[in-house]
Design a protein around this motif. Structure first.
Motif, mmCIF file in Angstrom:
data_model
loop_
_atom_site.group_PDB
_atom_site.id
_atom_site.type_symbol
_atom_site.label_atom_id
_atom_site.label_comp_id
_atom_site.label_asym_id
_atom_site.label_seq_id
_atom_site.Cartn_x
_atom_site.Cartn_y
_atom_site.Cartn_z
ATOM 1 N N THR A 48 15.227 15.895 17.294
ATOM 2 C CA THR A 48 16.421 15.048 17.276
ATOM 3 C C THR A 48 16.373 14.175 16.021
ATOM 4 O O THR A 48 15.412 14.228 15.243
ATOM 5 N N THR B 71 15.225 8.582 18.964
ATOM 6 C CA THR B 71 15.328 8.321 20.400
ATOM 7 C C THR B 71 16.773 8.200 20.863
ATOM 8 O O THR B 71 17.148 8.731 21.915
ATOM 9 N N GLY C 127 18.290 11.517 21.339
ATOM 10 C CA GLY C 127 17.766 12.178 22.533
ATOM 11 C C GLY C 127 18.412 11.669 23.808
ATOM 12 O O GLY C 127 18.769 12.446 24.707
ATOM 13 N N ASN D 280 19.585 2.591 25.508
ATOM 14 C CA ASN D 280 19.327 3.127 26.840
ATOM 15 C C ASN D 280 20.178 2.403 27.894
ATOM 16 O O ASN D 280 19.855 2.409 29.071
ATOM 17 N N ASP E 64 12.368 6.218 27.955
ATOM 18 C CA ASP E 64 12.479 5.899 26.532
ATOM 19 C C ASP E 64 11.077 5.545 26.040
ATOM 20 O O ASP E 64 10.551 4.478 26.333
ATOM 21 N N PHE F 51 12.468 13.812 31.367
ATOM 22 C CA PHE F 51 12.831 13.663 29.954
ATOM 23 C C PHE F 51 12.027 12.498 29.368
ATOM 24 O O PHE F 51 11.833 11.477 30.025
ATOM 25 N N TYR F 52 11.618 12.659 28.115
ATOM 26 C CA TYR F 52 10.872 11.598 27.421
ATOM 27 C C TYR F 52 11.273 11.663 25.947
ATOM 28 O O TYR F 52 11.245 12.736 25.341
ATOM 29 N N THR F 53 11.688 10.532 25.379
ATOM 30 C CA THR F 53 12.212 10.538 24.011
ATOM 31 C C THR F 53 11.404 9.633 23.098
ATOM 32 O O THR F 53 10.937 8.567 23.518
ATOM 33 N N SER G 253 10.761 8.422 18.607
ATOM 34 C CA SER G 253 11.196 8.414 17.206
ATOM 35 C C SER G 253 9.975 8.436 16.301
ATOM 36 O O SER G 253 9.012 7.694 16.531
ATOM 37 N N LEU H 169 12.823 14.995 21.711
ATOM 38 C CA LEU H 169 13.121 14.871 23.130
ATOM 39 C C LEU H 169 12.322 15.923 23.875
ATOM 40 O O LEU H 169 12.436 17.113 23.575
#
Length: 408
Positions: free
Chosen positions: A94, A97, A100, A128, A202, A221-223, A225, A238
């Motif tokens: 991505t 974050t 994602g 978020n 996040d 899901f886990y995002t 940067s 992501l």
């Protein structure tokens, strides 16, 4: 207190920017929660890409394209290994974050209906919060908030009460960017799954400090940067469980994400390409992998131990300043200190610190609901990384004392 085993002075030599001056003073960089600095080892990878094999990836038969493709996909494998994802195609590149989170929120537009409920914590970054508000507007779902206490900890009993068969999604940051609180995501995930709700974490602020294990967490899901963890800006990842990624429709249409296109119908590519439309940040992805190599060579256990040492030291020194209050005093937190002094506006303190070469962040840190909770306009935030020193913490304390004396 256990003293660090890291050779900090040697590590600091890897970061060219730490040698510069700001306003005639040696740079003291304490804005790591906004973005970390980049070591020479990663800078060299970026230069090498543009000097030696800059080309578009996938489907190219020429040598440069094949080399770039190999390096890019190797970076995906590094990210998979680092986060212990089950499969490489569960890692989606991505732009960061925020991208994602929006990708997931957009996908759930077709899965939610009016009256469904989604939960978000009271200490989220705007990225978020806003996508989920937009999702609720599109679907008629209801957004509910997990409250927090004065210490900056989530009220887990209240979280349990909010969960029901109507709960479809739960969103929470692993670590608060504004307070440094380490949230109990294992409990959050387990309780959400008990009512068959999906969970997005996040991980932007956690990734520089802890090594999150996707298999152990069982998160959906886990995002993250890259620029928070010694990598470049404009790239992130992501993680999504295969079953969820297959349920979600593509986020963007274009090249790369297709299997076949006619004017009558388009079929989509398999994971991960289904979510990677267009030419990606190829160099950024490769550099992200190099940044992970760099941090893993130092070791995340050693990084965490040293940063905790810095946190304790800086906290103790700052609290010696009359009138200073720290926001975010959770039992479990990382190396972020948000504070104010009396009625002094945080911007004024930050401006004076900048004149002394000390870089901190001031304002609401894209977390206005937290500031509203404490009834303040913002805070001064000093955030430490493994290349910072106790001498820099001393410089911060001295600078804050100077600012206090000037402004009160």
């Amino acid at each position: 207190m256990i003293e660090t085993v890291l050779d900090i002075q040697t590590i600091r030599k890897d970061f060219p920017i730490l040698n510069r001056e700001v306003n005639g003073k040696p740079l003291v960089y304490l804005d790591n929660a906004a973005t970390s600095q980049t070591p020479q080892q990663v800078i060299d990878v970026i230069v090498d890409y543009y000097q030696n094999y800059n080309a578009n990836i996938h489907r190219g038969v020429h040598a440069l394209s094949q080399e770039a493709t190999d390096k890019y996909e190797q970076a995906r494998q590094k990210i998979q290994k680092h986060f212990n994802a089950g499969k490489g195609y569960e890692i989606i590149f991505t732009s960061g974050t925020t991208h994602g989170i929006n990708l997931v929120a957009n996908g759930f537009s077709s899965l939610l209906k009016k009256g469904d409920e989604i939960l978000v914590s009271a200490m989220e970054h705007h990225s978020n919060i806003v996508p989920w508000q937009m999702l609720c507007e599109r679907t008629g779902a209801v957004l509910k908030v997990i409250p927090m206490n004065e210490e900056g900890e989530l009220l887990m009993d209240e979280y349990s009460k909010l969960l029901s068969e109507r709960t479809k999604l739960v969103f929470c940051n692993h670590i608060s960017n504004a307070l440094g609180t380490i949230n109990p995501i294992e409990e959050i995930i387990e309780k959400a799954h008990a009512v068959n709700a999906a969970v997005l974490i996040d991980g932007a602020q956690a990734a520089p400090h802890v090594k999150a294990d996707m298999q152990a967490l069982d998160v959906d899901f886990y995002t993250v940067s890259a620029h928070k963890m010694c990598g470049p800006t404009g790239v992130g990842a992501l993680y999504g469980k295969e079953e969820w990624l297959n349920k979600l429709p593509p986020y963007q249409g274009g090249g790369e994400m297709i299997a076949e296109v006619t004017f009558e119908k388009t079929t989509y590519a398999d994971l991960p390409h289904k979510f990677e439309a267009g030419t990606p940040n190829i160099c950024g992805g490769i550099a992200f992998g190099a940044a992970l190599d760099y941090m893993n060579a130092i070791g995340f256990d050693a990084i965490a131990a040293y940063e905790h040492e810095l946190l304790e030291y800086a906290t103790e020194q700052l609290l010696s300043i009359e009138g200073l209050r720290i926001y975010g005093t959770a039992k479990h937190k990382t190396s972020v200190i948000s504070f104010n002094i009396g009625g002094i506006h945080p911007y004024d303190i930050g401006t004076i610190l900048d004149k002394l070469g000390i870089a901190v962040r001031t304002g609401h840190h894209c977390a206005q609901p937290i500031m509203d909770f404490y009834k303040i306009p913002g805070t001064v935030r000093a955030s430490f990384s493994f290349y910072n020193t106790k001498e820099e913490a001393d410089a911060l304390v001295s600078g804050v004392e100077r600012a206090r004396n000037m402004l009160l």
